[in-house]
Design a protein around this motif. Structure first.
Motif, PDB file in Angstrom:
ATOM      1  N   ARG A 270     -12.726 -12.309  50.257  1.00  0.00           N
ATOM      2  CA  ARG A 270     -12.129 -13.626  50.047  1.00  0.00           C
ATOM      3  C   ARG A 270     -12.758 -14.217  48.777  1.00  0.00           C
ATOM      4  N   ILE A 271     -11.946 -14.429  47.761  1.00  0.00           N
ATOM      5  CA  ILE A 271     -12.444 -14.944  46.488  1.00  0.00           C
ATOM      6  C   ILE A 271     -12.231 -16.453  46.434  1.00  0.00           C
ATOM      7  N   PRO A 272     -13.324 -17.245  46.355  1.00  0.00           N
ATOM      8  CA  PRO A 272     -13.167 -18.710  46.265  1.00  0.00           C
ATOM      9  C   PRO A 272     -12.469 -19.114  44.972  1.00  0.00           C
TER      10      PRO A 272
ATOM     11  N   SER B  51      -4.322  -9.985  41.711  1.00  0.00           N
ATOM     12  CA  SER B  51      -3.722 -10.957  42.614  1.00  0.00           C
ATOM     13  C   SER B  51      -2.197 -10.860  42.561  1.00  0.00           C
ATOM     14  N   ILE B  52      -1.546 -11.516  43.502  1.00  0.00           N
ATOM     15  CA  ILE B  52      -0.096 -11.439  43.604  1.00  0.00           C
ATOM     16  C   ILE B  52       0.588 -11.940  42.332  1.00  0.00           C
ATOM     17  N   ASN B  53      -0.037 -12.895  41.641  1.00  0.00           N
ATOM     18  CA  ASN B  53       0.573 -13.441  40.427  1.00  0.00           C
ATOM     19  C   ASN B  53       0.228 -12.650  39.167  1.00  0.00           C
ATOM     20  N   GLY B  54      -0.475 -11.520  39.310  1.00  0.00           N
ATOM     21  CA  GLY B  54      -0.737 -10.643  38.173  1.00  0.00           C
ATOM     22  C   GLY B  54      -2.013 -10.903  37.418  1.00  0.00           C
TER      23      GLY B  54
ATOM     24  N   LEU C 163      -8.718 -16.773  47.598  1.00  0.00           N
ATOM     25  CA  LEU C 163      -7.723 -15.766  47.252  1.00  0.00           C
ATOM     26  C   LEU C 163      -7.922 -14.595  48.202  1.00  0.00           C
ATOM     27  N   THR C 164      -6.898 -14.255  48.977  1.00  0.00           N
ATOM     28  CA  THR C 164      -7.062 -13.246  50.025  1.00  0.00           C
ATOM     29  C   THR C 164      -6.044 -12.111  49.968  1.00  0.00           C
ATOM     30  N   HIS C 165      -5.007 -12.213  49.149  1.00  0.00           N
ATOM     31  CA  HIS C 165      -3.963 -11.197  49.111  1.00  0.00           C
ATOM     32  C   HIS C 165      -3.823 -10.628  47.688  1.00  0.00           C
ATOM     33  N   PHE C 166      -3.691  -9.310  47.619  1.00  0.00           N
ATOM     34  CA  PHE C 166      -3.673  -8.626  46.332  1.00  0.00           C
ATOM     35  C   PHE C 166      -2.587  -7.546  46.331  1.00  0.00           C
ATOM     36  N   LYS C 167      -2.287  -7.025  45.132  1.00  0.00           N
ATOM     37  CA  LYS C 167      -1.274  -5.979  45.031  1.00  0.00           C
ATOM     38  C   LYS C 167      -1.797  -4.698  44.410  1.00  0.00           C
TER      39      LYS C 167
END
Length: 353
Positions: free
Chosen positions: A347-349, A61-64, A44-48
């Motif tokens: 980077r979250i595995p 994360s992008i999906n909340g 997991l590499t992209h966040f909001k």
């Protein structure tokens, strides 16, 4: 094809070909780049949204979903029982999250640990009562929430029910557990301040950004300039309580406060940092304390920043997040000391099912 070879040669050649074929198949399973066949670890590499506490951070994360990231181990755990989150806030031990529906939820330990006793632990997120249509949250020892109507609500971790704060309205921004910026450019409980466009509250410090692009910091009795927090080039305390301009900063557009270290971004997108830097939390490439604001050449394309105690995080325009700290080096195998002095991407595995 083996008609001209003796039986032993035919067996040997067949065995070699079979072994080669098996190796190719095995390689395609473990390291294939074919879509749908890749069995390598996913990250997991992209966040909001991001928030920094003392030794941990929250990342949305992008999906909340919310991930709790530990600065010592650089490992993250998914927070169960909550989704559709748009913003998070944290301080010491208690965490809060704002959901897409305008409700606020909290979990974690009590922040009141002054006498070594923990009042309460919330293992799964629970809703904070008295809050709806919330658009922003912030935290210190207590918490603030800003409603769509421009009102502010406050509560602490001794109870999970919020109350409106002195009937304040027309609020533009909240920070920490008590800092409130009004739409007319004034700051709540600070009659000497005007033409303010941004605020930032750290552990025990407050910053404001004036319309003219200058940054000011509040000095109060009981505080000190031990880590160069006031950015005046020394460790000498100001002469008396009041607001003091941070020298060397001009045309600033946003400010951020942590635990004795601070950041500002100017009109050119350049990020500046000053104050405590023992754990490389300023991202300067060293652990040297900075008594004056310095340009952070390694921090690029920053759109959001969260400063904790021994670390800082910043988010780029593309949603990637970078940590600034060499704290926890004794906890991490094969730790690269030189690399830790520069920002490193988080980077979250994600475990494969």
């Amino acid at each position: 094809m083996f008609r001209n070879f003796s039986k032993p040669w035919r067996a040997a050649v067949a065995g070699v070909l079979l072994l080669a074929a098996f190796s190719l198949v095995a390689g395609s399973v473990s390291a294939s780049n074919t879509p749908g066949k890749d069995k390598s670890p996913q990250y997991l590499t992209h966040f909001k949204s991001i928030a920094a506490g003392r030794y941990h951070a929250l990342l949305v994360s992008i999906n909340g979903n919310v991930w709790d990231w530990n600065v010592e181990t650089e490992k993250a755990q998914l927070v169960p029982g909550i989704k559709d989150v748009v913003e998070v806030a944290t301080y010491l031990n208690r965490n809060v999250a704002l959901k897409k529906d305008g409700t606020v939820w909290e979990w974690g330990l009590s922040n009141d640990i002054s006498w070594g006793s923990i009042k309460e632990e919330i293992r799964r997120p629970r809703q904070v009562k008295g809050l709806s249509d919330i658009t922003a949250i912030s935290s210190g020892y207590g918490f603030l929430a800003l409603s769509k109507a421009g009102s502010v609500y406050a509560w602490d971790d001794s109870k999970s029910e919020a109350a409106q704060l002195e009937k304040l309205s027309n609020v533009k921004k909240i920070s920490g557990d008590s800092q409130v910026l009004l739409k007319d450019g004034t700051v709540w409980r600070e009659p000497d301040l005007e033409a303010i466009i941004d605020i930032a509250a750290g552990d025990m410090d407050e910053l404001v950004l004036k319309k003219d692009g200058t940054v000011w910091m509040k000095f109060e009795e009981g505080r000190s300039n031990y880590f160069g927090q006031f950015g005046n080039g020394t460790n000498t305390d100001p002469d008396s309580p009041g607001w003091y301009r941070v020298p060397g900063l001009e045309r600033v557009t946003s400010i951020y406060a942590g635990w004795d270290h601070f950041f500002a971004q100017d009109e050119d997108g350049v990020t500046w940092g000053w104050g405590k830097n023992r754990e490389a939390q300023l991202g300067t490439g060293s652990t040297d304390q900075q008594n004056s604001p310095v340009k952070l050449v390694k921090v690029k394309n920053m759109v959001r920043l969260a400063a904790g105690d021994v670390f800082s995080l910043y988010m780029k325009k593309d949603g990637t997040v970078y940590k600034m700290s060499n704290y926890g080096r004794s906890f991490i195998p094969n730790y690269n000391e030189a690399a830790s002095l520069s920002p490193q991407q988080i980077r979250i595995p994600i475990k494969q099912k």
